[in-house]
Design an enzyme around this catalytic site. Structure first.
Site, PDB file in Angstrom:
ATOM      1  NE  ARG A  84      -3.667  -2.259   0.411  1.00  0.00           N
ATOM      2  CZ  ARG A  84      -4.273  -3.126  -0.552  1.00  0.00           C
ATOM      3  NH1 ARG A  84      -4.136  -2.992  -1.918  1.00  0.00           N
ATOM      4  NH2 ARG A  84      -5.436  -3.966  -0.417  1.00  0.00           N
ATOM      5  CG  ASN A 325     -11.546  -9.823  -7.744  1.00  0.00           C
ATOM      6  OD1 ASN A 325     -11.626 -10.950  -8.269  1.00  0.00           O
ATOM      7  ND2 ASN A 325     -11.254  -8.644  -8.437  1.00  0.00           N
ATOM      8  CG  ASP A 352      -4.263 -11.254  -3.511  1.00  0.00           C
ATOM      9  OD1 ASP A 352      -3.668 -10.315  -3.190  1.00  0.00           O
ATOM     10  OD2 ASP A 352      -5.180 -11.661  -3.667  1.00  0.00           O
TER      11      ASP A 352
HETATM   12 ZN   LIG Z   1      -5.199  -9.735  -7.913  1.00  0.00          ZN
END
Ligand SMILES: [Zn+2]
Length: 474
Positions: A84, A325, A352
């Protein structure tokens, strides 16, 4: 280009801070086929020797760690994290993200470029490198965007990104929809010897889907994210990899058909690979209907491995910590991912790790952002689902977290060869503990595994011969 940690030392060293003797551990190095109980000697940040009678060679005053009963392996590599920075440091920073990684046993990570602004130009690569040099506890590798602004319209300057130090390109979080543009991206990437990573999602098929299209999307009245939305892009990537000869790595695969497509393509020698994340091969879409439904429908096999009398973790209907996702899929997909990992079709494990603030997640299911944290639970969930179930040996599992991602990213990591950088993870595959997200090192707490009893834990994380984190009491 790695950014080396400043070297947080927890104990006052009696010898050079990057020299260390690890004794009595089970040393597993899949890269060299090593699996023996012995000692590992690190001198000046490099592996100096390993084997049965190594301690005789160690300088007398060297710091030593007794790893009896624990596994000593190459430092774990996670090729899929979101830290981030720049732009969203309320969710995570490179400092907090790398501490979470170190606590999870990781010595190297690959940061995704969907920051704000995106990592789509050399100046932003340099900015992230500088931030990592100041605050990272572990090695931070950077991926660059495939397209400018991750908008899928125009190619990013791939050669300049490579020169600035990226080790891969991806539009992760998004997916290049224009097949001609993707073909050109692969052709350029080949010229610059960069692997291409892809988040596989066909926008037209997925539309505004938020959960797996199936029984639960219908029952809960949520828009479906059909598996075909992933599979179409996996098939596209296989064809383009074959045409261009560029290696394409399909990130966070979630569907059984994706695994089957990759399996067949690899049999034909196409340069394609696939990654699996622990949440996709642990949970299923029934979790969106609440814990009671999950434990009844798809969770019994997991709960049987929990210690006796441990209460089953509970969560409500529509808990957004189960929204990611691609989405959690069916029991059948979960099994196919595990099968793909077991037979070698899927070569890489990744978290992820996608932190989001509470206030963003605590909204209606449709409006919450996709993503969960994962660095502190990745190793233990992999052990639970792959090793403790007998699907993979420890060596085969470690391979997917060390030498395989190192090969994909062409980085000189992932091995304990004499002379290699002394990045080492020590973990106990049996240690029982309970994950509590409130105690996470991450700035964000959006994990679905709060209160889960775990089996297996990192004990110490060593980067370039320095202990950057170790479990209290170890
Ligand atoms: Zn992704």
């Amino acid at each position: 280009m790695p950014c080396f940690p400043p070297g947080v030392q927890q104990n006052t060293p009696t010898f050079a801070v990057n020299s260390l003797l690890i004794t009595n551990g089970r040393i597993i190095d899949p890269a060299s086929g090593t699996d023996l109980v012995g000692d590992l000697l690190i001198i000046d940040g490099k592996v100096s020797a390993l084997g049965k009678d190594v301690r005789a060679k160690a300088p007398k005053e060297i710091q030593s760690i007794d790893a009896k009963g624990a596994v000593v392996c190459p430092g774990l590599i996670d090729s899929h994290v979101h830290f981030r920075e720049p732009g969203q440091s309320a969710k995570e920073t490179i400092g907090t993200g790398t501490l979470a990684a170190a606590r999870g046993g990781f010595t190297s990570v690959l940061c995704m470029p969907n920051t704000s602004p995106a990592i789509d130009n050399p100046a932003t690569v340099v900015l992230v490198r500088e931030k990592a040099e100041k605050s990272a506890l572990i090695n931070v590798y950077i991926s660059g965007a495939i397209t400018k602004g991750i908008e899928g319209e125009e190619l990013a300057p791939i050669g300049s990104l490579k020169n600035a130090g990226v080790v891969a390109i991806t539009d992760d979080g998004h997916c290049v929809q224009n097949n001609e543009l993707m073909r050109r991206a692969l052709e350029y990437a080949r010229m610059f010897d960069l692997p291409v990573l892809d988040h596989c999602q066909d926008y037209a098929l997925v539309s505004d889907g938020v959960v797996h299209e199936g029984y639960y999307s219908t029952e809960l009245g949520l828009h479906g994210w059909p598996a075909i939305g992933e599979e179409v892009i996996v098939a596209r990537n296989i064809l383009l990899a074959e045409l261009t000869g560029t290696h394409v790595h399909c990130q966070h695969l979630s569907s059984a058909n994706s695994v089957a497509l990759i399996r067949r393509a690899k049999e034909r020698g196409i340069p394609i690979s696939g990654e699996a994340c622990p949440h996709h091969f642990t949970l299923t879409d029934s979790a969106i209907a609440g814990s009671e439904e999950f434990w009844k429908a798809d969770g019994e096999i997991l709960s049987r491995a929990f210690p006796e009398n441990h209460p089953l973790p509970s969560w409500p209907l529509f808990d957004t910590n189960f929204k990611m996702n691609p989405p959690l899929r069916s029991h059948h997909d979960r099994e196919a991912l595990i099968e793909g990992l077991a037979d070698g079709t899927l070569e890489i494990l990744g978290s992820d790790h996608a932190p989001h603030c509470d206030f963003q997640k605590e909204v209606e299911f449709d409006y919450a952002p996709f993503g969960i944290t994962g660095l502190e639970t990745e190793l233990t969930l992999c052990l639970a689902q792959l090793y403790h179930t007998g699907k993979l040996t420890l060596s085969k599992m470690i391979e997917k977290m060390t030498v395989n991602p190192a090969k994909l990213l062409r980085i000189e990591k992932g091995t304990l060869d004499v002379g290699a950088d002394a990045d080492v993870t020590i973990f106990d595959p049996e240690r029982r503990w309970v994950y509590k997200r409130a105690e996470s090192a991450s700035k964000s707490l959006n994990s679905p595994f709060d209160g889960w009893p775990m089996r297996g834990k990192a004990l110490a994380t060593i980067v370039n011969g320095r202990i950057v984190w170790k479990e209290e009491g170890f």
